[in-house]
Design an enzyme around this catalytic site. Structure first.
Site, PDB file in Angstrom:
ATOM      1  N   ASP A  31      29.065  85.804  78.047  1.00  0.00           N
ATOM      2  CA  ASP A  31      29.093  84.367  77.780  1.00  0.00           C
ATOM      3  C   ASP A  31      27.835  83.884  77.068  1.00  0.00           C
ATOM      4  O   ASP A  31      27.425  82.733  77.230  1.00  0.00           O
ATOM      5  CB  ASP A  31      29.303  83.571  79.085  1.00  0.00           C
ATOM      6  N   LYS A  88      28.749  84.917  71.857  1.00  0.00           N
ATOM      7  CA  LYS A  88      29.021  85.916  70.812  1.00  0.00           C
ATOM      8  C   LYS A  88      30.073  85.425  69.839  1.00  0.00           C
ATOM      9  O   LYS A  88      30.018  85.702  68.652  1.00  0.00           O
ATOM     10  CB  LYS A  88      29.513  87.233  71.436  1.00  0.00           C
ATOM     11  N   GLY A 148      36.094  85.996  76.984  1.00  0.00           N
ATOM     12  CA  GLY A 148      36.420  84.614  76.686  1.00  0.00           C
ATOM     13  C   GLY A 148      35.462  84.098  75.644  1.00  0.00           C
ATOM     14  O   GLY A 148      34.289  83.894  75.915  1.00  0.00           O
ATOM     15  N   HIS A 149      35.946  83.965  74.431  1.00  0.00           N
ATOM     16  CA  HIS A 149      35.106  83.411  73.375  1.00  0.00           C
ATOM     17  C   HIS A 149      35.552  81.988  73.117  1.00  0.00           C
ATOM     18  O   HIS A 149      36.733  81.757  72.894  1.00  0.00           O
ATOM     19  CB  HIS A 149      35.313  84.135  72.045  1.00  0.00           C
ATOM     20  N   GLN A 191      32.197  91.343  76.775  1.00  0.00           N
ATOM     21  CA  GLN A 191      31.265  91.347  77.911  1.00  0.00           C
ATOM     22  C   GLN A 191      29.829  91.553  77.404  1.00  0.00           C
ATOM     23  O   GLN A 191      29.504  91.044  76.357  1.00  0.00           O
ATOM     24  CB  GLN A 191      31.663  92.402  78.969  1.00  0.00           C
ATOM     25  N   GLY A 244      23.530  74.047  69.096  1.00  0.00           N
ATOM     26  CA  GLY A 244      24.714  73.264  69.421  1.00  0.00           C
ATOM     27  C   GLY A 244      25.941  74.140  69.254  1.00  0.00           C
ATOM     28  O   GLY A 244      25.845  75.247  68.714  1.00  0.00           O
TER      29      GLY A 244
END
Ligand code: IMP
Length: 428
Positions: free
Chosen positions: A13, A16, A40-41, A223, A414
């Site tokens: 997290d 990436k 989870g991107h 990951q 951001g």
């Protein structure tokens, strides 16, 4: 500069997806080489926010060929859901390639993932429950089902029978569950075959030829370093190689073809699931980081554990991965702190450790040794050049760079693709 590997430096997290997406327009292939839909991107493009779990983030960039390598475990139901959802929003998924040698996550893998976690009780790993561990276990046990098996019905049936032989005994006699019917699984998997056929490819050959043509291939790790099955905080890890070397085994590319290794590292630290976390904040400061950083899982929605930046971890990531460049993300989340602690070493039972302790027990006992940096209050979300960052933000980045073992080439300020301060071009 044709082959670039991009990995997470901490526990995942790190952002990436945004880093890949920012490079996307200039690369020809984006390859996912490990993990599955446990990833989870979140990628923000303009007003649109995309949460990707299985597909490589490169899918959002027109012209890029997204690739799922042999090191990935594929839940085909999830693959269609993601493709359908993206297609409905106008994203073209027709160039996707899937390795014939990637393994399939079958419905029994999810059942086993959940049931084993429950049985582990206090010792649970805190998995995503997506069947990742059981699918890799079958691969290593040589009872896995691969994508290519879906095109030979009798082989598929034999393999599913082989996989379920022991599992059904386990499910019924140990876990008190229903047995899984071979035919049901075979029918489900066969139902995916025709739609899948045009995407199936010899990924190693395809990528090798692309590199021969001097095309740019980006290998996107799922990951992160400390979740790597070999080099992470075992057993609180995922079941694949999330470090840079995994790109070679997980896509069929030799190590001497890799030119650059980029690690994405957050300006503080987060972790989901169980396991040791030396700089974890269990107080109001931790809650503030979680709220300010929006630290809730993309895949599971779980609140992430939060803590200060840990330079021991980034030095370790630099060494294990051979990092040439760091991308530092979410610097803007730290705006407003009067002083920012950074962990520079660990104290383990009175002994100072500059490097990752050799044993897991020592890591469990590690207490952070902090250095403190002055914070800033200016809004940095609109800053695009390093010189325009507040002096204290510049010093913070420079201090992290000096401690972390590789240069920091880009800084995220951001969530949007454009909200990045570039210090060195990652592709030149
Ligand atoms: P699994 O990958 O579902 O087996 O979960 C093993 C561990 O890896 C758990 O602690 C998960 O929370 C963690 N994990 C898996 N994928 C991610 C990810 O994309 N980001 C952060 N943690 C992850």
């Amino acid at each position: 500069m044709p082959a670039i590997v991009l990995v997470g430096a901490q526990w995942g997290d790190e952002g990436k997806g945004k880093a890949t997406d920012a490079l996307g327009a200039r690369v020809d292939y984006v390859v996912k080489f490990n993990g599955g839909n446990n990833a989870g991107h979140t990628v923000v493009v303009g007003d649109e926010k995309y949460a990707l779990h299985l597909l490589p983030s490169g899918i959002l960039t027109p012209g890029v060929t997204p690739v799922i390598g042999n090191g990935v475990v594929v839940d085909l139901g999830v693959l269609w859901q993601e493709i359908d959802a993206l297609s409905a929003r106008g994203v073209d998924c027709s160039k996707l390639l899937v390795s014939a040698s990637a393994h399939v996550i079958a419905p029994y893998h999810q059942v086993l993932d959940k049931v084993t976690e429950r049985f582990l009780g206090k010792r649970k790993i805190g998995t995503t429950g997506r069947g990742i561990g059981p699918a890799y276990a079958d691969k290593i046990n040589r009872v896995g089902v691969r994508i290519q098996d879906l095109f030979d019905e009798s082989i598929l049936r034999q393999k599913v029978e082989g996989a379920l032989d022991q599992k059904n005994h386990l499910l019924v006699k140990v876990y008190n569950r229903r047995a899984v019917a071979v035919e049901e699984v075979v029918e489900t998997l066969l139902g995916y075959a025709e739609r899948l056929r045009p995407m199936v490819a010899d990924v190693s050959l395809e990528l090798s030829r692309a590199l021969d043509r001097d095309e740019i291939v980006l290998f996107e790790g799922g990951q992160a370093t400390l979740l790597d099955i070999d080099h992470g905080t075992y057993p609180f890890v995922t079941s694949s190689n999330a470090t840079a070397a995994g790109a070679c085994t997980g896509a069929g590319i030799p190590p001497n073809r890799i030119d650059r290794i980029v690690a994405v590292v957050k300006a503080y630290t987060t972790r989901v699931g169980e396991g040791p976390f030396p700089t974890e904040l269990l107080d109001a400061d931790g809650e503030k980081l979680r709220q300010d950083g929006g630290e809730f899982g993309t895949t599971t929605g779980r609140p992430r554990r939060t803590g200060w930046y840990d330079a021991v971890i980034s030095r370790y990531a630099a060494r294990i991965n051979g990092v040439t460049d760091f991308v530092l993300t979410k610097l803007d989340t730290l705006t407003g702190w009067e002083r920012i602690p950074v962990c520079v070493a660990y104290d383990v039972d009175g002994v100072r450790h500059e490097e990752m302790p050799m044993s897991q027990s020592d890591f469990h006992h590690a207490r952070p040794v902090y250095e403190f940096f002055d914070g800033w209050t200016e809004d940095i979300s609109g800053v695009r050049s390093f010189a325009d960052l507040p002096k204290n933000a510049q010093s913070y980045v420079e201090a992290l760079e000096a401690m972390s073992g590789a240069r920091i080439s880009a800084v995220g300020v951001g969530p949007d693709r454009e909200q990045t301060v570039v210090r060195h071009d990652l592709l030149s």
